[in-house]
Write an enzyme that holds these catalytic residues in place. Structure first.
Site, PDB file in Angstrom:
ATOM      1  N   ASN A 206       1.260  -2.864   5.404  1.00 27.42           N
ATOM      2  CA  ASN A 206       0.248  -1.672   5.621  1.00 27.42           C
ATOM      3  C   ASN A 206      -1.425  -1.487   4.914  1.00 27.42           C
ATOM      4  O   ASN A 206      -2.141  -0.881   5.398  1.00 27.42           O
ATOM      5  CB  ASN A 206       0.997  -0.636   5.136  1.00 27.42           C
TER       6      ASN A 206
ATOM      7  N   GLY B 289       0.430  -1.138   0.114  1.00 33.34           N
ATOM      8  CA  GLY B 289       0.018   0.363  -0.226  1.00 33.34           C
ATOM      9  C   GLY B 289       0.943   1.065  -0.365  1.00 33.34           C
ATOM     10  O   GLY B 289       0.524   2.190   0.765  1.00 33.34           O
TER      11      GLY B 289
ATOM     12  N   SER C 293      -4.819  -0.829  14.576  1.00 37.66           N
ATOM     13  CA  SER C 293      -5.278   0.267  14.910  1.00 37.66           C
ATOM     14  C   SER C 293      -5.577   0.202  16.382  1.00 37.66           C
ATOM     15  O   SER C 293      -5.975  -0.492  17.419  1.00 37.66           O
ATOM     16  CB  SER C 293      -6.506   0.709  13.538  1.00 37.66           C
TER      17      SER C 293
ATOM     18  N   TYR D 244     -14.322  -3.081  10.248  1.00 41.94           N
ATOM     19  CA  TYR D 244     -13.170  -3.336  10.451  1.00 41.94           C
ATOM     20  C   TYR D 244     -12.146  -2.950  12.065  1.00 41.94           C
ATOM     21  O   TYR D 244     -11.098  -3.743  12.137  1.00 41.94           O
ATOM     22  CB  TYR D 244     -12.809  -1.480  10.203  1.00 41.94           C
ATOM     23  N   ALA D 245     -13.233  -2.873  13.120  1.00 42.05           N
ATOM     24  CA  ALA D 245     -12.718  -3.121  14.360  1.00 42.05           C
ATOM     25  C   ALA D 245     -12.489  -4.738  14.171  1.00 42.05           C
ATOM     26  O   ALA D 245     -11.093  -5.003  15.484  1.00 42.05           O
ATOM     27  CB  ALA D 245     -14.153  -2.613  15.258  1.00 42.05           C
ATOM     28  N   ALA D 246     -13.324  -5.936  14.257  1.00 41.59           N
ATOM     29  CA  ALA D 246     -13.198  -7.264  14.545  1.00 41.59           C
ATOM     30  C   ALA D 246     -12.344  -7.544  13.258  1.00 41.59           C
ATOM     31  O   ALA D 246     -11.321  -8.452  13.909  1.00 41.59           O
ATOM     32  CB  ALA D 246     -14.450  -7.686  13.734  1.00 41.59           C
TER      33      ALA D 246
END
Length: 237
Positions: free
Chosen positions: A77, A12, A129, A142-144
């Site tokens: 990344n 990325g 994150s 996203y959190a999972a």
């Protein structure tokens, strides 16, 4: 692990934090930097070698690993965020977040770990994150995915330590990148994120927590979730 003289690969690398990783690695004396993206023609960092990698495509990863068999530092990344919840969100989109953020990272680690071992061990940095440690409406998928990738990082660290490979997790809140363009809160500079990450690798750190927000969230994990989520986590009357 020394950045100067290392041979690094960054996923990325065409924008945001990934682009900054590629640029700072060159500035800090890496002898070679493979800057990768799904569209390598979009990479504009001077002094790098570009490669095509789609981290959701194992064949793409394998082809790049065959070329970049001299790597001593792998920076995972690349990732996505779709703003999808888990109960009401589209399952195909949820799977895409997991395929990218979790399985993509795992495929990269599996593909490049043998080369790292052959080249003296080296290091892997996984960009995680603050959302590895908490959930927020609109960011469930996203959190999972990031929580899973956090423990992926912990697991592969133990597997690869006997091979001499350092595995470092990088946690941050919102960064001032295109991905967070719609976020209206404090943002950390990608320059500062990457500097802290590379300093952490050179110091042999297992984890780099960039900002105060992430440190606060990590501390909250050890306490009753009531203290963090409050009324938001209780059923409506």
């Amino acid at each position: 692990m020394k950045i100067s003289g290392s041979i690094a690969l960054v996923t990325g690398a065409n924008r945001g934090i990934g682009r900054q990783f590629a640029a700072q690695l060159v500035e800090r004396g890496a002898s070679k930097v493979y800057a990768t993206a799904r569209t390598p023609e979009s990479i504009d960092v001077p002094g790098v070698e570009t490669l095509r990698i789609d981290i959701t495509d194992p064949a793409s990863i394998a082809a790049a690993a065959a070329v970049a068999d001299d790597v001593t530092l792998l920076v995972n990344n690349a990732g996505i965020t779709t703003g999808t919840d888990l109960v009401s969100g589209d399952l195909d989109v949820i799977r895409r977040e997991l395929d990218t953020n979790f399985y993509g990272t795992l495929h990269m680690v599996r593909a490049f770990a043998p080369a790292l071992a052959r080249n003296g061990g080296g290091a892997i940095l996984n960009v995680l994150s603050a959302l590895s440690w908490f959930a927020y409406p609109g960011a469930g998928a996203y959190a999972a995915a990031k929580a899973a990738t956090w423990n992926l990082t912990n697991s592969v660290r133990l597997e690869l330590a006997p091979k001499g490979t350092l595995v470092t997790g990088l946690h941050l809140g919102a960064a001032d990148t295109d991905m967070m363009a719609g976020y209206d809160g404090p943002k950390v500079s990608p320059v500062d994120v990457v500097r802290a990450a590379l300093d952490g690798i050179e110091a042999g750190k297992l984890e780099v927590v960039v900002d105060e927000w992430s440190r606060t969230v990590k501390t909250a994990v050890a306490h009753d979730p009531e203290n963090f989520y409050g009324d938001a986590a209780h059923p409506a009357a």
